[in-house]
Design an enzyme around this catalytic site. Structure first.
Site, PDB file in Angstrom:
ATOM      1  N   THR A   1       0.864  -0.995   0.122  1.00 59.10           N
ATOM      2  CA  THR A   1       0.174  -0.087  -0.095  1.00 59.10           C
ATOM      3  C   THR A   1       1.183   1.061  -0.163  1.00 59.10           C
ATOM      4  O   THR A   1       0.344   2.210  -0.310  1.00 59.10           O
ATOM      5  CB  THR A   1      -0.522   0.010   1.210  1.00 59.10           C
ATOM      6  OG1 THR A   1      -1.804  -0.991   1.265  1.00 59.10           O
ATOM      7  CG2 THR A   1      -1.568   1.400   1.581  1.00 59.10           C
TER       8      THR A   1
ATOM      9  N   TYR B   1      -7.865   1.017  -3.457  1.00 59.40           N
ATOM     10  CA  TYR B   1      -7.063   1.143  -4.658  1.00 59.40           C
ATOM     11  C   TYR B   1      -6.271   0.414  -5.168  1.00 59.40           C
ATOM     12  O   TYR B   1      -6.404  -0.718  -4.820  1.00 59.40           O
ATOM     13  CB  TYR B   1      -6.170   2.590  -2.983  1.00 59.40           C
ATOM     14  CG  TYR B   1      -5.605   1.214  -2.298  1.00 59.40           C
ATOM     15  CD1 TYR B   1      -6.290   0.912  -0.708  1.00 59.40           C
ATOM     16  CD2 TYR B   1      -4.158   0.461  -2.019  1.00 59.40           C
ATOM     17  CE1 TYR B   1      -6.347  -0.657  -0.469  1.00 59.40           C
ATOM     18  CE2 TYR B   1      -3.731  -0.488  -1.498  1.00 59.40           C
ATOM     19  CZ  TYR B   1      -5.180   0.170  -0.150  1.00 59.40           C
ATOM     20  OH  TYR B   1      -4.362  -1.561   0.497  1.00 59.40           O
TER      21      TYR B   1
ATOM     22  N   THR C   1       1.419  -4.762   4.179  1.00 55.67           N
ATOM     23  CA  THR C   1       1.762  -4.686   5.852  1.00 55.67           C
ATOM     24  C   THR C   1       0.756  -6.298   6.239  1.00 55.67           C
ATOM     25  O   THR C   1       1.289  -6.608   7.028  1.00 55.67           O
ATOM     26  CB  THR C   1       0.725  -3.785   6.473  1.00 55.67           C
ATOM     27  OG1 THR C   1      -0.701  -3.723   6.145  1.00 55.67           O
ATOM     28  CG2 THR C   1       1.064  -2.412   6.074  1.00 55.67           C
ATOM     29  N   ASP C   2       0.216  -6.366   4.702  1.00 58.23           N
ATOM     30  CA  ASP C   2      -0.421  -7.831   5.251  1.00 58.23           C
ATOM     31  C   ASP C   2       0.375  -8.734   6.303  1.00 58.23           C
ATOM     32  O   ASP C   2       0.455 -10.082   6.888  1.00 58.23           O
ATOM     33  CB  ASP C   2      -0.814  -8.605   4.000  1.00 58.23           C
ATOM     34  CG  ASP C   2      -2.761  -7.946   3.460  1.00 58.23           C
ATOM     35  OD1 ASP C   2      -2.952  -6.667   4.874  1.00 58.23           O
ATOM     36  OD2 ASP C   2      -3.012  -8.062   2.828  1.00 58.23           O
TER      37      ASP C   2
ATOM     38  N   LYS D   1       0.051  -8.423  13.082  1.00 56.20           N
ATOM     39  CA  LYS D   1      -0.391  -7.157  12.183  1.00 56.20           C
ATOM     40  C   LYS D   1      -1.595  -7.448  12.768  1.00 56.20           C
ATOM     41  O   LYS D   1      -2.575  -8.939  13.514  1.00 56.20           O
ATOM     42  CB  LYS D   1      -0.830  -7.350  10.613  1.00 56.20           C
ATOM     43  CG  LYS D   1      -1.434  -6.431  10.183  1.00 56.20           C
ATOM     44  CD  LYS D   1      -1.910  -6.338   8.390  1.00 56.20           C
ATOM     45  CE  LYS D   1      -2.646  -5.472   8.157  1.00 56.20           C
ATOM     46  NZ  LYS D   1      -2.588  -5.078   6.709  1.00 56.20           N
TER      47      LYS D   1
ATOM     48  N   GLU E   1      -0.991 -31.185  27.227  1.00 54.26           N
ATOM     49  CA  GLU E   1      -2.940 -32.241  27.309  1.00 54.26           C
ATOM     50  C   GLU E   1      -2.562 -32.710  25.912  1.00 54.26           C
ATOM     51  O   GLU E   1      -3.122 -34.041  26.348  1.00 54.26           O
ATOM     52  CB  GLU E   1      -4.333 -31.271  26.912  1.00 54.26           C
ATOM     53  CG  GLU E   1      -4.706 -30.576  27.672  1.00 54.26           C
ATOM     54  CD  GLU E   1      -6.252 -30.007  27.608  1.00 54.26           C
ATOM     55  OE1 GLU E   1      -7.208 -30.798  26.661  1.00 54.26           O
ATOM     56  OE2 GLU E   1      -6.112 -28.820  27.174  1.00 54.26           O
TER      57      GLU E   1
HETATM   58  N1  ASP Z   1      -2.758  -5.811   1.000  1.00 58.39           N
HETATM   59  C1  ASP Z   1      -1.280  -4.719   1.213  1.00 58.39           C
HETATM   60  C2  ASP Z   1      -0.341  -5.504   0.818  1.00 58.39           C
HETATM   61  O1  ASP Z   1       0.167  -6.119   2.364  1.00 58.39           O
HETATM   62  C3  ASP Z   1      -2.174  -4.280   1.522  1.00 58.39           C
HETATM   63  C4  ASP Z   1      -1.261  -3.191   3.021  1.00 58.39           C
HETATM   64  O2  ASP Z   1       0.240  -2.949   2.444  1.00 58.39           O
HETATM   65  O3  ASP Z   1      -0.854  -2.386   3.626  1.00 58.39           O
HETATM   66  O4  ASP Z   1       0.271  -5.789   0.835  1.00 58.39           O
END
Ligand code: ASP
Length: 346
Positions: free
Chosen positions: A30, A43, A109-110, A182, A303
């Site tokens: 992103t 986007y 971020t993923d 995340k 367990e």
């Molecule tokens: N889907 C995007 C990615 O991980 C989300 C992001 O970058 O915030 O590339």
């Protein structure tokens, strides 16, 4: 007049000679995204090249001598083992250049936490390697990429950052690669270190550390990207009530080499699943019990009789990072005791 210009030139040259050199490696996400408008969540990620990221934050040139390179252009849900190897080789090459002081990686971020942990284990360096990204595409109101990038460059250039392993710099916070995850789908406060808290803050380029991650990483790791050519196939199974244990046997038939079972509670599989996992071990598939809870260690022989079935426990490593450690472990050994020891050390 000539003397003034010469002095000015010498002064500027001396100033830049004292600045650290930071290389930004761009991989997509992103932070390289382009939005439909400033007030929509729609986007396209992974569009802008590294040059645009650098131009968008000219202030980073005051912090360091900054160079950029595009390693790949993928949204991080499309990240693969092959691309990890490619990124890691590039990071390794860059940190081994004598004039480079640190590396910043821009990333979606993923799966940023996974790439961060992979690099944390395979890059043998004390130089700072800092990952960052954005939750809002450039052009969005209050887009977070520019400040995250500014802070990441400042962190990579900070004399406090060397030797602390791969760091994740996001929303004014500094996290350790092993422990960060995340936690939010859309908010700019997307990362947390749920078990132990952040390593520190970074506020408009000023870093303050409060603690360190003590598990083996980077310069203390026994994994080295120079010795890794391929990664074995390891799958994560997410447990739930009435889990279909036949999925495990099918994946073994498909040639899986390792399984991370994200069990309920203390990494618990159902009775039928224990039997399916035990059969996998007999077929030379390594099985790690992790937990879907997000907090706490998975402990041996609570367990589940791990010794009897040949299971390994993940300690408090989350399932997606357990997968990475198991993949790397399997590049060296299939010995259950040795792999278990790695889960207690890394
Ligand atoms: N889907 C995007 C990615 O991980 C989300 C992001 O970058 O915030 O590339």
């Amino acid at each position: 007049m000539k003397i003034v210009i010469l002095l000015l030139f010498i002064y500027t040259a001396a100033l830049s000679a004292t600045k650290p050199k930071i290389v930004i490696l761009a991989t997509g996400g992103t932070i390289a995204g382009v939005g439909q408008s400033s007030v929509t969540g729609q986007y396209q990620a992974s569009k802008l090249p590294v040059e645009n990221l650098l131009q968008a934050v000219p202030e980073i040139q005051d912090l360091a001598i900054v160079e950029g390179e595009q390693v790949c252009q993928v949204s991080s849900q499309d990240m693969t083992g092959e691309i990890w190897l490619q990124i890691a080789r590039k990071v390794d090459e860059v940190v081994n250049q004598a004039d480079v002081d640190g590396v910043v990686i821009t990333h979606g971020t993923d799966t940023m936490e996974e790439t961060a942990y992979f690099l944390n284990l395979v890059i043998q360096t004390r130089k700072p390697v800092v990952m960052t990204g954005a939750m809002r595409a450039s052009g969005s109101l209050s887009a977070d990429g520019a400040l995250n990038l500014y802070n990441a460059v400042a962190l990579a250039a900070s004399p406090q950052a060397p030797g602390k392993g791969v760091l994740l710099c996001f929303n004014d916070q500094i996290h350790a690669a092993r422990e960060v995850t995340k936690v939010n789908t859309t908010n700019v406060n997307a990362f947390q270190t749920p078990e132990f808290g952040i390593l520190g803050y970074i506020f408009y380029g000023k870093a303050s550390f409060y603690r360190e991650s003590v598990r083996k990483h980077t310069f203390r790791s026994n994994f080295n990207i120079k010795e890794i050519n391929t990664l074995p196939k390891v799958a994560v199974f997410y447990s739930h009530a009435d889990f279909d244990s036949s999925l495990i046997g099918q994946s073994v038939k498909n040639g899986i080499q390792g399984i991370v079972f994200a069990g309920t509670g203390n990494g618990n599989p159902s009775e039928a699943t224990i039997q399916a996992l035990a059969r996998s071990v007999k077929n030379n598939v390594s099985v790690v019990r992790s937990s879907r809870t997000g907090r706490g260690p998975v402990t041996l022989k609570a367990e589940v009789d791990d010794e009897k079935y040949g299971f390994i426990v993940a300690d408090n490593l989350n399932p997606q990072k357990s997968r990475i450690l198991l993949m790397l472990a399997l590049t060296q050994t299939t010995d259950i005791a040795k792999i278990q020891q790695m889960f207690f050390e890394y």
